[in-house]
Design an enzyme around this catalytic site. Structure first.
Site, mmCIF file in Angstrom:
data_model
loop_
_atom_site.group_PDB
_atom_site.id
_atom_site.type_symbol
_atom_site.label_atom_id
_atom_site.label_comp_id
_atom_site.label_asym_id
_atom_site.label_seq_id
_atom_site.Cartn_x
_atom_site.Cartn_y
_atom_site.Cartn_z
ATOM 1 N N LYS A 13 0.929 -1.348 0.060
ATOM 2 C CA LYS A 13 0.097 0.038 -0.020
ATOM 3 C C LYS A 13 0.926 1.213 0.175
ATOM 4 O O LYS A 13 0.462 2.095 -0.461
ATOM 5 C CB LYS A 13 -0.971 0.032 1.213
ATOM 6 C CG LYS A 13 -2.172 -1.028 0.980
ATOM 7 C CD LYS A 13 -2.964 -1.083 2.523
ATOM 8 C CE LYS A 13 -4.085 -2.004 2.278
ATOM 9 N NZ LYS A 13 -4.982 -2.191 3.730
ATOM 10 N N SER A 63 -0.970 0.548 5.998
ATOM 11 C CA SER A 63 -1.368 -0.428 6.907
ATOM 12 C C SER A 63 -2.324 -1.216 6.575
ATOM 13 O O SER A 63 -3.259 -1.250 5.848
ATOM 14 C CB SER A 63 -1.880 0.243 8.120
ATOM 15 O OG SER A 63 -2.153 -0.546 9.243
ATOM 16 N N ASP A 64 -2.100 -2.648 7.252
ATOM 17 C CA ASP A 64 -3.365 -3.555 6.798
ATOM 18 C C ASP A 64 -3.467 -4.430 8.136
ATOM 19 O O ASP A 64 -2.446 -4.766 8.833
ATOM 20 C CB ASP A 64 -2.672 -4.492 5.786
ATOM 21 C CG ASP A 64 -3.939 -5.396 5.266
ATOM 22 O OD1 ASP A 64 -4.780 -4.878 4.310
ATOM 23 O OD2 ASP A 64 -3.966 -6.607 5.442
ATOM 24 N N GLN A 65 -4.714 -4.731 8.313
ATOM 25 C CA GLN A 65 -5.086 -5.723 9.454
ATOM 26 C C GLN A 65 -5.877 -6.939 9.081
ATOM 27 O O GLN A 65 -6.905 -7.011 8.289
ATOM 28 C CB GLN A 65 -6.101 -4.809 10.372
ATOM 29 C CG GLN A 65 -6.012 -5.484 11.727
ATOM 30 C CD GLN A 65 -7.166 -4.515 12.384
ATOM 31 O OE1 GLN A 65 -8.398 -4.355 12.268
ATOM 32 N NE2 GLN A 65 -6.582 -4.296 13.808
ATOM 33 N N GLY A 122 -0.239 -4.829 10.009
ATOM 34 C CA GLY A 122 0.848 -4.476 9.315
ATOM 35 C C GLY A 122 0.976 -3.046 9.257
ATOM 36 O O GLY A 122 0.267 -2.361 9.012
#
Length: 205
Positions: A54, A70-72, A107
């Site tokens: 991203k 950010s990734d979740q 992340g």
């Protein structure tokens, strides 16, 4: 000295609200990436890869920015929780969580598009679910309808009422942007929110 420009690579209003806590000027934009889970990829590896993807995706458009990606995902027994899509599936998911522990993995990537320096980490946060009754589950789903949310709940909304206990270093991780880790990364790039003037705050899109 003019502080570096900051870009949040996300369209999430919740992440924008979290980043606003630091009082820094930032822009935001939504990256267009493939978020599919790759074969043999662990949940931690997935959010690490997607956070970096991203941030890097927008580098050509914002070449002078510090870009935050950010990734979740939410996991149960190290398996990624999918989106229920239907009411029936959501009821089944929440019933299966009763008095069990769900782990959120987030992340986080800070990419300096000028120097190409990348900082990435994976932060975890655990929640233990209450022994929810069928009536409580039904009430929650009717009110929030989280059918497009992994795990059938929105931790940033009424979903907090589903939890019995929280455990982790940074409660912001639960919502999707670990601010403690981000503050450390920003410091590496010479950005200290405590050193900015009081009128520096600004958000645009």
């Amino acid at each position: 000295m003019t502080p570096p420009k900051i870009l949040l690579a996300s369209s999430s209003i919740y992440r924008r609200q979290l980043l606003q806590k630091l009082g820094l000027a930032f822009d935001w934009a939504s990256p267009d990436i493939d978020e599919n889970h790759q074969p043999e990829e662990s949940p931690a590896q997935l959010v690490y890869r997607l956070a970096e993807a991203k941030a890097h995706r927008l580098a050509s458009t914002y070449p002078n920015h510090l870009i935050i990606g950010s990734d979740q995902v939410a996991t149960l027994d190290n398996c990624i929780l999918g989106k229920p899509h239907t009411h029936i599936n959501a009821v089944a998911q929440l019933r299966s969580f009763r008095q069990r522990e769900v782990t959120f993995l987030t992340g986080l990537c800070l990419f300096n598009a000028t120097t190409n320096r990348t900082q990435t980490s994976v932060e975890s946060y655990k929640v233990r679910f209450r022994n929810l009754s069928d009536e409580q589950i039904e009430s929650y789903l009717q009110r929030e309808q989280p059918y497009d949310c992994a795990g059938s709940f929105k931790s940033e909304g009424l979903g907090i009422c589903l939890f019995e206990q929280l455990a982790g270093d940074d409660p912001n991780t639960l919502i999707g942007l670990p601010l403690i880790a981000l503050t450390r990364m920003l410091a590496t790039e010479g950005v200290d929110p405590l050193s900015q003037p009081a009128n520096f705050f600004h958000v645009s899109n």
